[in-house]
Structure formats: structure tokens, C-alpha cells
Design an enzyme around this catalytic site. Structure first.
Site, short mmCIF file in Angstrom:
data_model
loop_
_atom_site.label_atom_id
_atom_site.label_comp_id
_atom_site.label_asym_id
_atom_site.label_seq_id
_atom_site.Cartn_x
_atom_site.Cartn_y
_atom_site.Cartn_z
N SER A 146 11.25 -8.95 -27.57
CA SER A 146 10.78 -10.08 -28.40
C SER A 146 11.14 -11.43 -27.79
CB SER A 146 11.40 -9.99 -29.79
OG SER A 146 11.04 -8.77 -30.39
N GLU B 299 9.47 -5.67 -17.02
CA GLU B 299 10.01 -4.76 -18.03
C GLU B 299 10.07 -3.37 -17.41
OE1 GLU B 299 11.33 -4.65 -21.21
OE2 GLU B 299 11.35 -2.49 -20.83
N CYS C 55 12.67 -3.91 -30.73
CA CYS C 55 12.06 -4.14 -32.05
C CYS C 55 10.75 -3.38 -32.21
CB CYS C 55 11.83 -5.64 -32.25
SG CYS C 55 10.92 -6.00 -33.76
N CYS D 218 12.84 -2.16 -35.22
CA CYS D 218 12.32 -2.66 -36.51
C CYS D 218 10.98 -2.07 -36.92
CB CYS D 218 12.16 -4.18 -36.44
SG CYS D 218 13.40 -5.03 -35.48
N LYS E 42 10.84 1.79 -37.38
CA LYS E 42 11.75 2.04 -38.51
C LYS E 42 11.06 1.74 -39.85
CE LYS E 42 13.68 -1.07 -40.29
NZ LYS E 42 14.84 -1.81 -39.83
N ALA F 157 13.97 -5.02 -12.82
CA ALA F 157 14.20 -6.21 -11.99
C ALA F 157 15.70 -6.48 -11.97
CB ALA F 157 13.45 -7.40 -12.57
N GLY G 113 28.30 2.67 -40.66
CA GLY G 113 28.07 2.14 -42.01
C GLY G 113 27.31 0.84 -41.96
N TYR H 143 23.63 -1.48 -40.54
CA TYR H 143 22.19 -1.49 -40.82
C TYR H 143 21.54 -0.15 -40.48
CZ TYR H 143 21.71 -6.71 -40.77
OH TYR H 143 21.77 -8.06 -41.01
N ILE H 144 21.76 0.30 -39.22
CA ILE H 144 20.99 1.45 -38.73
C ILE H 144 21.40 2.72 -39.46
CG2 ILE H 144 20.49 2.87 -36.69
CD1 ILE H 144 20.66 0.32 -35.00
N GLU I 39 20.01 2.52 -43.09
CA GLU I 39 18.55 2.63 -43.15
C GLU I 39 18.10 4.06 -42.83
OE1 GLU I 39 17.23 -1.96 -42.16
OE2 GLU I 39 17.12 -0.51 -40.54
N ASP J 71 19.71 -10.05 -27.76
CA ASP J 71 20.86 -9.15 -27.94
C ASP J 71 21.77 -9.09 -26.72
OD1 ASP J 71 19.76 -8.62 -30.37
OD2 ASP J 71 19.48 -6.47 -30.06
N HIS K 230 5.90 -15.14 -64.01
CA HIS K 230 6.11 -14.05 -64.96
C HIS K 230 4.90 -13.12 -65.00
CE1 HIS K 230 7.88 -12.14 -68.41
NE2 HIS K 230 6.74 -12.26 -69.06
N GLU L 124 11.75 -13.67 -60.95
CA GLU L 124 11.91 -14.78 -61.89
C GLU L 124 13.36 -14.91 -62.34
OE1 GLU L 124 10.01 -14.34 -65.89
OE2 GLU L 124 9.52 -12.33 -65.20
P1 NDP Z 1 26.22 -2.60 -37.12
O1 NDP Z 1 27.08 -3.56 -36.40
O2 NDP Z 1 25.41 -3.08 -38.25
O3 NDP Z 1 27.12 -1.42 -37.66
C1 NDP Z 1 27.92 -0.65 -36.82
C2 NDP Z 1 28.68 0.32 -37.68
O4 NDP Z 1 29.36 1.26 -36.87
C3 NDP Z 1 29.72 -0.37 -38.55
O5 NDP Z 1 29.70 0.25 -39.81
C4 NDP Z 1 31.01 -0.09 -37.80
O6 NDP Z 1 32.11 -0.03 -38.64
C5 NDP Z 1 30.73 1.28 -37.23
N1 NDP Z 1 31.47 1.57 -36.01
C6 NDP Z 1 31.62 0.78 -34.91
N2 NDP Z 1 32.36 1.41 -33.98
C7 NDP Z 1 32.69 2.61 -34.50
C8 NDP Z 1 33.44 3.72 -34.02
N3 NDP Z 1 34.00 3.70 -32.81
N4 NDP Z 1 33.57 4.80 -34.82
C9 NDP Z 1 33.01 4.82 -36.04
N5 NDP Z 1 32.29 3.82 -36.55
C10 NDP Z 1 32.12 2.72 -35.79
O7 NDP Z 1 25.37 -1.88 -35.98
P2 NDP Z 1 24.08 -0.96 -36.06
O8 NDP Z 1 24.24 -0.02 -34.92
O9 NDP Z 1 23.86 -0.41 -37.42
O10 NDP Z 1 22.92 -1.99 -35.74
C11 NDP Z 1 23.01 -2.87 -34.62
C12 NDP Z 1 22.45 -4.22 -34.94
O11 NDP Z 1 21.05 -4.15 -34.99
C13 NDP Z 1 22.87 -4.74 -36.30
O12 NDP Z 1 24.07 -5.46 -36.24
C14 NDP Z 1 21.74 -5.62 -36.70
O13 NDP Z 1 22.01 -6.93 -36.30
C15 NDP Z 1 20.55 -5.05 -35.94
N6 NDP Z 1 19.67 -4.33 -36.88
C16 NDP Z 1 19.02 -5.05 -37.83
C17 NDP Z 1 18.20 -4.43 -38.74
C18 NDP Z 1 17.51 -5.24 -39.78
O14 NDP Z 1 17.39 -6.45 -39.61
N7 NDP Z 1 17.08 -4.64 -40.88
C19 NDP Z 1 17.98 -2.99 -38.71
C20 NDP Z 1 18.74 -2.33 -37.69
C21 NDP Z 1 19.54 -2.99 -36.81
P3 NDP Z 1 32.87 -1.35 -39.17
O15 NDP Z 1 32.04 -1.86 -40.30
O16 NDP Z 1 34.18 -0.82 -39.63
O17 NDP Z 1 32.97 -2.27 -38.02
#
Ligand code: NDP
Length: 463
Positions: free
Chosen positions: A15, A35, A43, A48, A51, A115, A178, A180-181, A184, A306, A439, A444
Site C-alpha cells: 500500500s 515487488e 493488505c 485486510c 480477511k 530488489a 490476543g 488484532y489478528i 479476528e 510497517d 433515528h 444515535e
Molecule cells: P498485535 O500486536 O495486535 O498482537 C500481538 C499479540 O501477540 C499480543 O496479544 C501479544 O501479547 C502477543 N504476543 C507477542 N509476543 C508473544 C509471545 N512471544 N508469546 C505469546 N504471545 C505473544 O499483532 P497482530 O499479529 O495481531 O497484528 C499485527 C498488526 O497488524 C497489528 O498491530 C495491527 O496494527 C495490524 N492489523 C490491523 C488490523 C485491523 O486494522 N483490523 C487487522 C490485523 C492486523 P501482549 O498483548 O501481551 O503484548
């Protein structure tokens, strides 16, 4: 351009890279972009866009169930994973072609090649076995799912990359993470009928979001049937002789699943790019270090998206690319603005959020007013679905500015986009109050919460 082949060479066709190439080429600059995989980047190709298509696919079972309350009888529905994958792939190929076409349309050149940098002005095109030179170079190589070498058996696990191309839909899946990914995909797989367990090391999923949203989403996901194990990590993953995997969770439970997916963050793509040869500094996780204008320590080399590990979101990479073109080619130094970025998590229900969470706000502001509504959205009255919608505004008591808006429920992502405008503009709760409601809508509620639900003074809640 003083003897270079190109005014601008962009490495990475995602992107950010494509936007910069296209806009610079449209200015009349001689531009090329390389590329190594597929134009469109994470994305479009494996993030995105596919997904969101998977999210739509996974929502149908609930739509079918909800239809009954509205008088519909839906015959037994069946799902075919291969059809979804094939249709998704066709759409992604269409978008990929558009990305390339747009660069060509603006007068840019594209290379299907890895590249790498030979020096600060020379780029090696691996697939063509030749070098070219450029006055300005933009690194926009993005990131990839973080590996987890410390996890014994990590080689048996998939990441989001593979999740988009699985030959079969698994019957059971364990997802570690825990963010976003993880969240989701837990909802996607569950919606498609996969028995899903989420393993998260922290105390509540989706750190950095408002705690109200995190708790309410967690409860709702569990009610749907997703198992969530907090304060937990995977200790090892082993392949079973008869097929499938065993995964040991801290605490001793062994989970058996067809797939184990790791979603533990993303790593910048900087290895083997020749950044060292060009003298470009990286930080300790390998991200390209840039200044406020996306310029590296080498003054003709820039980086966006990124690979710089600032905010890993597509619109942010695009914005950084636009600012880069202003700065490098329009004599208009422009810093990307990373403040108050609206964002959505396409969980089910969805999260849409902008600004500060209550916890963050209470650390920065002495007095807060919190407006909160938890209600059953109208569409669930007849459907009978026992699912609540949450809306919350966090207001600075002194200035009356709305500094955070948080929504959990249908279309929350769409709302976050629109809420981003008044909050970016610094509008006050009084501006919200004098805005007429639309409404009947769920949103609202955002302009009809007249009395604070509670206040927060010096970090303490006062009801
Ligand atoms: P995130 O940073 O959102 O989450 C990473 C998760 O992995 C956290 O819960 C983290 O825990 C955990 N984690 C990290 N290291 C370890 C480990 N060694 N062992 C166990 N758990 C671990 O990353 P994602 O991979 O989910 O997504 C990457 C990025 O992509 C996001 O930050 C977001 O910016 C982007 N994204 C955006 C989306 C959207 O806009 N809807 C959708 C998907 C991705 P802790 O919380 O404790 O650090």
C-alpha cells in the site's frame, strides 16, 4: 536526477510503496517500483482485504439463525471452503492487477523482482541480474508474521499467511495471541464452524483498547462458543502420528487441534535488503529508523509503512507515502500525523475506536466524564440474539473535549471512521449534544447520552 536511471526507486509494492510510486510518477518523476511477491502487499494479498472477505463469509450462519425471528425459514445451509478460497483468490488477483495498472497509468515502471541495495544510489534487481541507479530510494517492504523460535514445534504452526490458503478448513484450531489478528481469526474460524481456542498470555485480550470493549467482547465471544484462555502460553506443539497436533498450554492442559496458528505480532522485512551496504540504521527489532519525515540516516533513502514499525496500519502507510512525496518531490516538508488514528477490529461483534481509552485518559487528565451505554441493538430484538452493543465516550472534564470514542457492535468500524473526524477536530461533548440524532439507528446513542454515567477524578471512579 543528475545521471541516475530514476528519480525514485521504490522497493516493495504494498500500500505505501505503490501509493508513493504512483503519486511521484504522476508528478512527472521517473519512477520504478520492484515487488518480489505480489503487488498489493500484505493488505491486499494476505491481510485486510481477504480477511474482510473471510469475515463476511463467517457471518452468514448468524444471519441465517437471525432470519427466523423475521419470519424466514432458511433451509439447511452448507459451506464450501474451496469455493470461498477460489472466489477470494479471484478478487485478490483483480485488485493486484489494478495496483500494477495504476502505477503504469501514472507513468511508473514495475519490476517483478526482489530488489536489494548495493549502495545508497544503486539497486540490484535479482530476477534480472542487473543493477539500476536512483536519486531517491523508498524502502516500503512491510513486515511478516513474527516467528516463534522459542516455541518447540513452532514449525508445525501456521500464521495468517497460510490461513488464507489452507487446502481444508480445519475442524479444530488453537490460536496463540490476543491482538488484532488472533481475535479476528478466532471469530472467523468459529463463524465457519471450527472449534476454536484462543490462548493469550495477558490478562485480557486486545491490550491497548478500552477495557470495557475488551471485557464485553471477551464475554460475547465466549457466549458464542469460542474458548479463551488468558494468562496462558503454548509450551510446545507436537504432530500426532495419526494426524493433527497436540499443543501443551501452560498450566498443563493438552489441546488437540487440526491447526495451531500463531498471531503474535509482525516483524519488519529488512533482512538481506542491503541496508547495511547503504549505511541505513535499523533499530533493535530490525525496523528501519526514520525521522519525522520518514527519512533514514542516509539522506536520499526513505522508508514508510510497517518496515518502520511506527503504526502497523494500511492507511497509515498510505498517509506516510503521501507525506514522503510532498517532502521529497514537492518542496513541501510534511510530517505524517500519527495522532488520534481511528481503528477497527473485525471481531464479531466489531470494535471501532478512536482516541484514548478510559485508562489512558485517566493517566493524562485530572477529571473525566464517561458516557456509557450498553444495550441490545434493534436488529437483535426480533432475532432474539442475546448480544449487547456498547458505546462509550470519554470526555476531558476541563475542556469538555471528547478524547475517546469506543464502540462494540454491528458496524462499529464504519462508526469509527466518522467518529475520527470530530475527535480529530477536537470537538466537545456540547458539539455532540447539539447534533441531531439519526433515528432509528444504533449510532444515535452517540449524540443522546446527555448525563455522564460516571466521572473519574485523579484516576478514581466516582459514580
Ligand atoms: P498485535 O500486536 O495486535 O498482537 C500481538 C499479540 O501477540 C499480543 O496479544 C501479544 O501479547 C502477543 N504476543 C507477542 N509476543 C508473544 C509471545 N512471544 N508469546 C505469546 N504471545 C505473544 O499483532 P497482530 O499479529 O495481531 O497484528 C499485527 C498488526 O497488524 C497489528 O498491530 C495491527 O496494527 C495490524 N492489523 C490491523 C488490523 C485491523 O486494522 N483490523 C487487522 C490485523 C492486523 P501482549 O498483548 O501481551 O503484548
Amino acid at each position: 536526477m543528475a545521471g541516475y536511471d530514476y528519480d525514485l526507486f521504490v522497493i516493495g509494492g504494498g500500500s505505501g510503496g505503490v501509493r508513493a510510486a504512483r503519486v511521484a510518477a504522476a508528478l512527472g518523476k521517473k519512477v520504478a517500483i520492484a515487488e518480489e511477491y505480489r503487488f498489493g502487499g500484505t493488505c491486499v494479498i494476505r491481510g485486510c482485504v481477504p480477511k474482510k472477505l473471510f469475515v463476511y463469509a463467517s457471518q452468514f450462519p448468524e444471519h441465517f439463525e437471525d432470519a427466523a425471528g423475521y419470519g424466514w425459514t432458511v433451509p439447511d445451509a452448507r459451506f464450501d471452503w474451496k469455493t470461498l478460497i477460489a472466489n477470494k483468490d479471484r478478487e485478490i488477483a483483480r485488485l493486484e492487477a489494478i495496483y500494477k495498472k495504476n502505477v503504469h497509468g501514472a507513468g511508473g515502471e514495475t519490476f517483478q523482482s526482489r530488489a536489494t541495495l548495493v549502495d545508497r544510489h544503486t539497486i540490484r534487481l535479482e530476477s534480472e541480474d542487473r543493477t539500476v541507479t536512483a536519486d531517491q530510494i523508498l524502502v516500503a517492504t512491510g513486515g511478516r508474521p513474527a516467528a516463534h523460535p522459542a516455541l518447540p514445534g513452532h514449525e508445525h504452526c501456521i500464521t495468517s499467511n497460510e490461513a488464507f490458503h489452507l487446502a481444508e478448513l480445519p475442524k479444530t484450531i488453537v490460536i496463540e495471541g490476543g491482538g488484532y489478528i488472533a481475535v479476528e481469526f478466532a471469530n472467523i474460524f468459529h463463524g465457519l464452524g471450527v472449534e476454536t481456542t484462543l490462548v493469550y498470555r495477558g490478562s485480557e485480550i486486545l491490550g491497548r483498547f478500552d477495557m470495557d470493549l475488551r471485557r464485553t467482547l471477551h464475554e460475547t465471544m465466549e457466549k458464542k462458543g469460542i474458548r479463551i484462555l488468558c494468562h496462558s502460553v503454548l509450551e510446545w506443539v507436537r504432530r500426532r502420528p495419526e494426524g493433527g497436533l497436540d499443543a501443551l498450554v501452560s498450566g498443563g492442559e493438552i489441546l488437540t487441534a487440526d491447526q495451531v496458528m500463531l498471531a503474535i505480532g509482525r516483524t519488519p522485512n529488512t533482512e538481506g535488503l542491503g541496508l547495511d551496504a547503504a549505511g541505513v540504521d535499523l533499530d533493535k527489532i530490525g525496523a528501519v529508523v526514520v525521522d519525522d519525515y520518514s527519512r533514514t540516516n542516509v539522506d536520499n533513502i526513505w522508508a514508510v509503512g510497517d518496515v518502520t514499525n511506527r503504526v502497523q496500519l494500511t492507511p497509515v502507510a498510505i498517509h506516510e507515502a503521501m507525506c514522503f512525496v510532498e517532502t521529497a518531490f514537492k518542496d513541501n516538508p510534511t510530517k505524517p500525523d500519527h495522532d488520534t488514528i481511528p481503528t477497527a477490529v473485525f471481531s464479531q461483534p466489531e470494535i471501532g475506536t478512536v482516541g484514548l481509552s478510559e485508562d489512558e485518559a485517566s493517566k493524562r487528565f485530572a477529571e473525566l466524564e464517561v458516557y456509557r451505554a450498553l444495550f441490545r441493538p434493534m436488529r437483535h430484538t426480533l432475532s432474539g440474539r442475546d448480544e449487547k452493543m456498547l458505546m462509550k465516550l470519554v470526555v476531558d472534564g476541563a475542556s469538555r473535549k471528547v478524547i475517546g470514542a469506543h464502540v462494540l457492535g454491528p458496524d462499529a468500524g464504519e462508526m469509527a471512521q466518522l467518529l475520527g473526524i470530530p475527535i480529530k477536530a477536537g470537538l466537545t461533548k456540547d458539539d455532540f449534544d447539539r447534533t441531531m440524532a439519526v433515528h432509528p439507528t444504533a449510532s444515535e446513542e452517540l449524540v443522546t447520552m446527555y448525563k455522564p454515567s460516571y466521572q473519574v477524578k485523579d484516576g478514581a471512579r466516582i459514580d
